[in-house]
Design an enzyme around this catalytic site. Structure first.
Site, PDB file in Angstrom:
ATOM      1  CG  ASN A   9      -1.726   1.246   1.392  1.00  0.00           C
ATOM      2  OD1 ASN A   9      -1.756   2.084   0.482  1.00  0.00           O
ATOM      3  ND2 ASN A   9      -2.397   1.377   2.527  1.00  0.00           N
ATOM      4  CE  LYS A  11      -0.169   3.151   4.850  1.00  0.00           C
ATOM      5  NZ  LYS A  11      -0.066   3.226   6.297  1.00  0.00           N
ATOM      6  CG  HIS A  95      -5.772   1.818   5.286  1.00  0.00           C
ATOM      7  ND1 HIS A  95      -5.332   2.740   6.218  1.00  0.00           N
ATOM      8  CD2 HIS A  95      -4.749   0.949   5.105  1.00  0.00           C
ATOM      9  CE1 HIS A  95      -4.092   2.432   6.564  1.00  0.00           C
ATOM     10  NE2 HIS A  95      -3.713   1.358   5.907  1.00  0.00           N
ATOM     11  CD  GLU A  97      -2.933   5.433   6.832  1.00  0.00           C
ATOM     12  OE1 GLU A  97      -2.927   5.546   5.585  1.00  0.00           O
ATOM     13  OE2 GLU A  97      -1.998   4.904   7.470  1.00  0.00           O
ATOM     14  CD  GLU A 167      -3.346  -2.492   7.173  1.00  0.00           C
ATOM     15  OE1 GLU A 167      -2.258  -2.718   6.659  1.00  0.00           O
ATOM     16  OE2 GLU A 167      -3.989  -1.453   6.973  1.00  0.00           O
ATOM     17  N   GLY A 173       2.798   2.199  10.777  1.00  0.00           N
ATOM     18  CA  GLY A 173       3.750   3.305  10.637  1.00  0.00           C
ATOM     19  C   GLY A 173       4.468   3.661  11.925  1.00  0.00           C
ATOM     20  CB  SER A 212       5.586  -1.905  11.853  1.00  0.00           C
ATOM     21  OG  SER A 212       5.165  -0.569  12.119  1.00  0.00           O
TER      22      SER A 212
HETATM   23  P1  13P Z   1       3.252   0.303   7.612  1.00  0.00           P
HETATM   24  O1  13P Z   1       3.763  -0.958   6.985  1.00  0.00           O
HETATM   25  O2  13P Z   1       3.972   1.526   7.144  1.00  0.00           O
HETATM   26  O3  13P Z   1       3.131   0.190   9.096  1.00  0.00           O
HETATM   27  O4  13P Z   1       1.737   0.503   7.056  1.00  0.00           O
HETATM   28  C1  13P Z   1       0.848  -0.546   7.137  1.00  0.00           C
HETATM   29  C2  13P Z   1      -0.386  -0.177   6.402  1.00  0.00           C
HETATM   30  O5  13P Z   1      -1.138   0.698   6.809  1.00  0.00           O
HETATM   31  C3  13P Z   1      -0.665  -0.877   5.142  1.00  0.00           C
HETATM   32  O6  13P Z   1      -1.958  -0.629   4.683  1.00  0.00           O
END
Ligand code: 13P
Length: 253
Positions: A9, A11, A95, A97, A167, A173, A212
């Protein structure tokens, strides 16, 4: 019986130049062997060019979001049929976010899930609890609410053509990965909730871990019985980092 899916992803990251280099590196370095697939999810403006660059390779392409509507006066939105039209195979739905920053409700997530499937796109349904929810002991209740909204709208059979991503919000992150045991507990719970309605569907659905994940911790997570791949943010932006996770998956098959 379930193959691994290693998904990036991206982002809101990338540029034409950076993406071209990243995709070329991934395509060139796909580990040999079967039993796993690779997927990249770029931002909307780059989807078509990444689809073109990845064509004929082992790398599939997905979007990060989609509208629940088919077409019409929805300024700024992208319809599921448009993703299918340009050759996207998957779309990330719900997601954390999107839920936290853009107020997406579980009902809206369910509508997007249905709309994606209706257009022939495989939804990757994201579920996950916040740190406060985990500390309050409500992880499973939070997951159940998010999952049940889709189960009630789409029915369990819809999960024959869907992927789930667990997740934990506190691991995204932050560098704070869930331990393999913590992740496996939730993955087992998710599969069990589906199995209560249909054991065959539950046994077949891929449940990815996200938060992560990187080369160093991938094998431990992917070695768990109910973890079928990763949804990777930060470590999907460099070909070597992403391929290290793909290699961990390939090594387990
Ligand atoms: P990270 O791998 O940067 O923690 O992000 C995970 C994520 O949100 C994937 O959709």
């Amino acid at each position: 019986m379930r193959d691994f899916l290693v998904a990036g992803n991206w982002k809101m990251n990338g540029s034409t130049a950076a993406n071209t280099e990243l995709v070329a590196g991934i395509v060139a370095g796909v580990p040999a062997g079967s039993g796993f697939s690779l997927l990249v999810c770029p931002p909307f403006p780059y989807l078509a060019s990444v689809v073109a660059q990845a064509a004929g390779s082992a790398v599939k392409v997905g979007a990060q979001n989609v509208s629940e509507h088919e077409k019409g006066a929805f300024t700024g939105e992208v319809a599921p049929s448009m993703l299918a039209d340009i050759g996207c195979d998957y779309v990330i739905i719900g997601h954390s976010e999107r839920r936290a920053l853009y107020g997406e409700t579980s009902a809206q997530v369910a509508a997007k899930f249905l709309a994606a499937q209706a257009a022939g796109i495989t939804p990757i349904l994201c579920l996950g609890e916040s740190l406060a929810e985990r500390e309050a002991g409500t992880t499973e209740a939070v997951i159940d609410e998010q999952l049940d909204a889709v189960l009630e709208a789409a029915g369990v059979d819809a999960f024959a053509h869907a992927v789930i991503a667990y997740e934990p919000v506190w691991a995204i992150g932050t560098g704070m990965t869930a331990s393999p045991e913590q992740a496996q507990d939730v993955h087992r719970h998710i599969r069990g909730r589906l199995a209560a309605q249909n054991e065959n569907i539950a046994a077949g659905v891929q449940i990815l871990y996200g938060g992560s994940m990187k080369g160093e911790n991938a094998a431990g997570l992917l070695g768990q019985p109910d973890i079928d791949g990763g949804l990777i943010g930060g470590a999907s932006l460099k070909a070597d980092d992403f391929l290290a996770i793909a290699k961990a998956a390939a090594g387990l098959k």
